[in-house]
Design an enzyme around this catalytic site. Sequence first.
Site, PDB file in Angstrom:
ATOM      1  N   MET A   1      29.488  40.440  41.005  1.00 51.99           N
ATOM      2  CA  MET A   1      30.625  39.604  41.414  1.00 51.99           C
ATOM      3  C   MET A   1      30.301  38.137  41.214  1.00 51.99           C
ATOM      4  SD  MET A   1      33.639  39.438  42.586  1.00 51.99           S
ATOM      5  CE  MET A   1      34.404  37.819  42.678  1.00 51.99           C
ATOM      6  N   GLU A   2      31.268  37.436  40.621  1.00 50.68           N
ATOM      7  CA  GLU A   2      31.044  36.078  40.116  1.00 50.68           C
ATOM      8  C   GLU A   2      31.291  34.972  41.133  1.00 50.68           C
ATOM      9  OE1 GLU A   2      33.619  38.158  39.157  1.00 50.68           O
ATOM     10  OE2 GLU A   2      35.459  37.021  38.820  1.00 50.68           O
TER      11      GLU A   2
ATOM     12  N   GLU B   1      29.009  37.579  34.432  1.00 51.52           N
ATOM     13  CA  GLU B   1      29.275  36.878  35.702  1.00 51.52           C
ATOM     14  C   GLU B   1      29.072  35.384  35.531  1.00 51.52           C
ATOM     15  OE1 GLU B   1      30.763  38.802  37.588  1.00 51.52           O
ATOM     16  OE2 GLU B   1      30.012  40.693  36.768  1.00 51.52           O
TER      17      GLU B   1
HETATM   18  N1  B3K Z   1      35.269  40.388  39.195  1.00 49.20           N
HETATM   19  C1  B3K Z   1      34.385  41.441  39.619  1.00 49.20           C
HETATM   20  C2  B3K Z   1      35.071  42.724  39.921  1.00 49.20           C
HETATM   21  C3  B3K Z   1      35.683  42.788  41.255  1.00 49.20           C
HETATM   22  C4  B3K Z   1      36.182  44.188  41.528  1.00 49.20           C
HETATM   23  C5  B3K Z   1      36.994  44.253  42.760  1.00 49.20           C
HETATM   24  N2  B3K Z   1      37.363  45.603  43.097  1.00 49.20           N
HETATM   25  C6  B3K Z   1      33.311  41.706  38.632  1.00 49.20           C
HETATM   26  C7  B3K Z   1      33.566  41.247  37.269  1.00 49.20           C
HETATM   27  O1  B3K Z   1      34.459  41.678  36.574  1.00 49.20           O
HETATM   28  O2  B3K Z   1      32.865  40.371  36.845  1.00 49.20           O
HETATM   29 ZN    ZN Z   2      34.546  40.103  35.240  1.00 49.60          ZN
END
Ligand code: B3K
Ligand code: ZN
Length: 878
Positions: free
Chosen positions: A271-272, A306
């Site tokens: 998660m970023e 990320e």
């Molecule tokens: N943005 C997060 C994914 C979040 C998922 C939420 N259920 C990781 C990514 O795509 O970089």
């Molecule tokens: Zn992403």
Amino acid sequence: MPADSIRTDAAPVEVRLADYAPPAYLVDTVDLTFELGETATMVVSKLSVRRNPAAPDDAPLHLDGEALTLVDVTCNGAPVTPVETRDGLTITDVPATAVLEITTSLTPIANTEFSGLYVSGGNYYTQCEAQGFRRITYFPDRPDVMSRYTTTIIADKAACPVMLSNGNPGPVKDLGDGRHGITWTDPHPKPCYLFALVAGDLVSVKDSFTTRSGRHVDLAIYVRRGDEDRCAHAMQALKTSMAWDEQVFGLEYDLDVFNIAAVSDFNMGAMENKGLNVFNTKYVLARPETATDVDYQGIETVIAHEYFHNWTGNRVTCRDWFQLSLKEGLTVYRDQEFSADQSSRAVKRIGDVRGLRAAQFREDAGPLAHPVQPSAYMAIDNFYTATVYNKGAEVIRMMATIIGRQAFRRGMDLYFARHDNQAVTIDDFVQAMQDASGVDLTAFKRWYHQAGTPDVSVEDSYDAAAKRYTLTISQETKPTPGQPEKLPLVIPVAMGLLDGNGQELATRLEGEAAAKPGTRVLLATQATNRFEFVDVASPPVPSLLRDFSAPVKLSGLSPERLRFLAAHDTDPFVRWDSGQQVAASVLLDMVATFQQGRQPGVDPALFEAVGSLLDQEPAFAAEALALPGESTLADKMTVVDVDAIHTARDRARTAIGQALYDRLRATYDRLSDTGPYRIDGASIGRRSLRNGCLSYLVASGDAAAVRLAKAQFDAGQNMTDVLAALGILSGVDCPERLDALAAFYQAWRHDPLVLDKWFAIQALSPLPDTVQAVQALKAHADFDLRNPNRIRALISSFAGNQVRFHDPSGAGYRLYADTIIQLDPTNGQVAARMVSPLGQWRRYDAARQALMKQELQRILDLPNLSRNTFEMASKSLA
Ligand code: B3K
Ligand code: ZN
């Protein structure tokens, strides 16, 4: 709000893109104070709010909230009585500008959903995307509310020596009562889904990076004690990513620190969060003895992904969740390009297309098909899909192909210049590309709204007298749920023409002044397009969809031409893909013969094709050597015959192993002297080809080959070779198999990531008793229904084992659905994401269809099902 999450006892509602309305209030600053405790955490949130000029001036303030205990709310220092709604609080009569102070109390130790603030291994972590922040405090939890955050963390000094949040840190202050505190300040406005907090007894590996404009950035990776020696690869990948984004996109990092924290209980990959990425340990920790080449590559890609979000997602974010592909499709495209630059571009592309076809094409062909920009959802977490991510990346790639790389870069610059610190839409992105290139992308945008994989077919003819060559490209997209009518798409077809010796011909379309050498791009925009080439000296073989220039299914080339392209094309992707198509048709012919009750032979041309690969560049050869997988073959059948596919593929592998035994063995030996473990493309390619040879040698049925695999396992050089040997042995009913599995367990039982591999390999075994084995492993002391990695290792891997998951007794389906049913009450997000294999029921015979539907119905009948699982199961059954 006592429930752990939104459950379907309240009727699930659909959120629609068409209903988008701007928020009534904006939040300029957020000042959070956490007093951490596992059973009671107090959160005080001070919000400076202001009425949004873009919204009606009588709308009340709505704050989302879920599974929270509200302690107190004040507005400008005076108590207020909010109206509690199903999904939060509504406060009327908030002045045009105001300071709200909201106190909530949480129980992080009881948070099994791993959304919001939770505890893992005694440490605190958060996950807020998509809607976890509302499980921390009441807040307008939507990405178009962007605020500047200050976060104070107060915690026990002994339990939490480390306290991290977004932005830059202030000093740690001793509070004199056994606790200490710190304040983090994030100068960049962000939506609340990018908020993060990590605290606990963690150790760090540190490094630094200086940006090209001279900013010194402290880098740190926080892990549990004992894991420090597994962070080097992730750290290297981070520094390489930071440099790459500067070189390729001119994008620099914008804080003084960049922290990564690794956690073993995590719903997805990583998660970023701004300045504080939180990662699944799987995408951080690696040593040659514990991680495979695939793990190493996964770490590099996810670290890059990320990091790249810092600009594509964080600095410029999404207006609403229907724009998810704005950040995900674009960031996947960026991480793919990054990884391609780190090793072999062609092999990377082959891997990405393999993944796209296995996950996204299948999604597009099933009940959960949706466009890259969906128009409605019940649970947004269900839309972090292969379509939004991977097809979204293909759509970006096609745009780059159509407008050209330089115009694409100008478009990116324009996008950031226009939209920095804004929450925007996919349309805004495409507009920037259009304005920077001067190319009208209006028709192209249909890719975002129309679901389904286009079928593209080609026909051609050659007029020897006129030296004219005509290529006709037709397209059709089959209906998908909710979209019965499909329109033509703008499809870029990168192509070239080869003469009879495999030489590339310069091409000239009628009306063009001069011939163009090498690959060119044709735009197919109608149901049927005809392209007339002039001055073509001899009958050509068309090489189409080079580098997989569009996410479509291509047909129309004869087996002879495919064989020719597999041997001669200048484009490595087409060479690989043509070879795979030839192999698939040989295997499907065998399947058809079985179905007629006859025993097929194996086409000797297959031996030739495989044999000719052994002397080629190893990384490419390894990709080309592997026969199309059982699921790939299944995707080509109207009614999948799992047993015939399994037997045909098995038999072909045995025949190849026997026919080429000596050459395979010689190649294996030639590649054996690999020296110390190195993680570059060439070394990975050599290991990959060597293990491919080993797999065929064992498939031959020769006992000496089994001993060779066991010897490779015992030598234990690195996890890539150990696991390859173990995987091969686990498919053979022999004493070596049991010995190896037992030894592996003994060696790694205390290492969760490696133990995951032990579970997965058994779930993937083609042996007939695999369903029972998986059932027994579910009862193993090391199986843990709380840990998503362990569930994915055993249960999701099993669903990928086509022949055993689809056991005609239905035992595989039952075991799978049982797991979803057990998991849903504690982690609805992960449970929901497991439903889709059962949703493939339409593709199987009547008996299996009935069994699969029965399991979906059993899931749907549960009282109190999570909204997430309800959405997936109901759509799968429809
Ligand atoms: N943005 C997060 C994914 C979040 C998922 C939420 N259920 C990781 C990514 O795509 O970089
Ligand atoms: Zn992403």
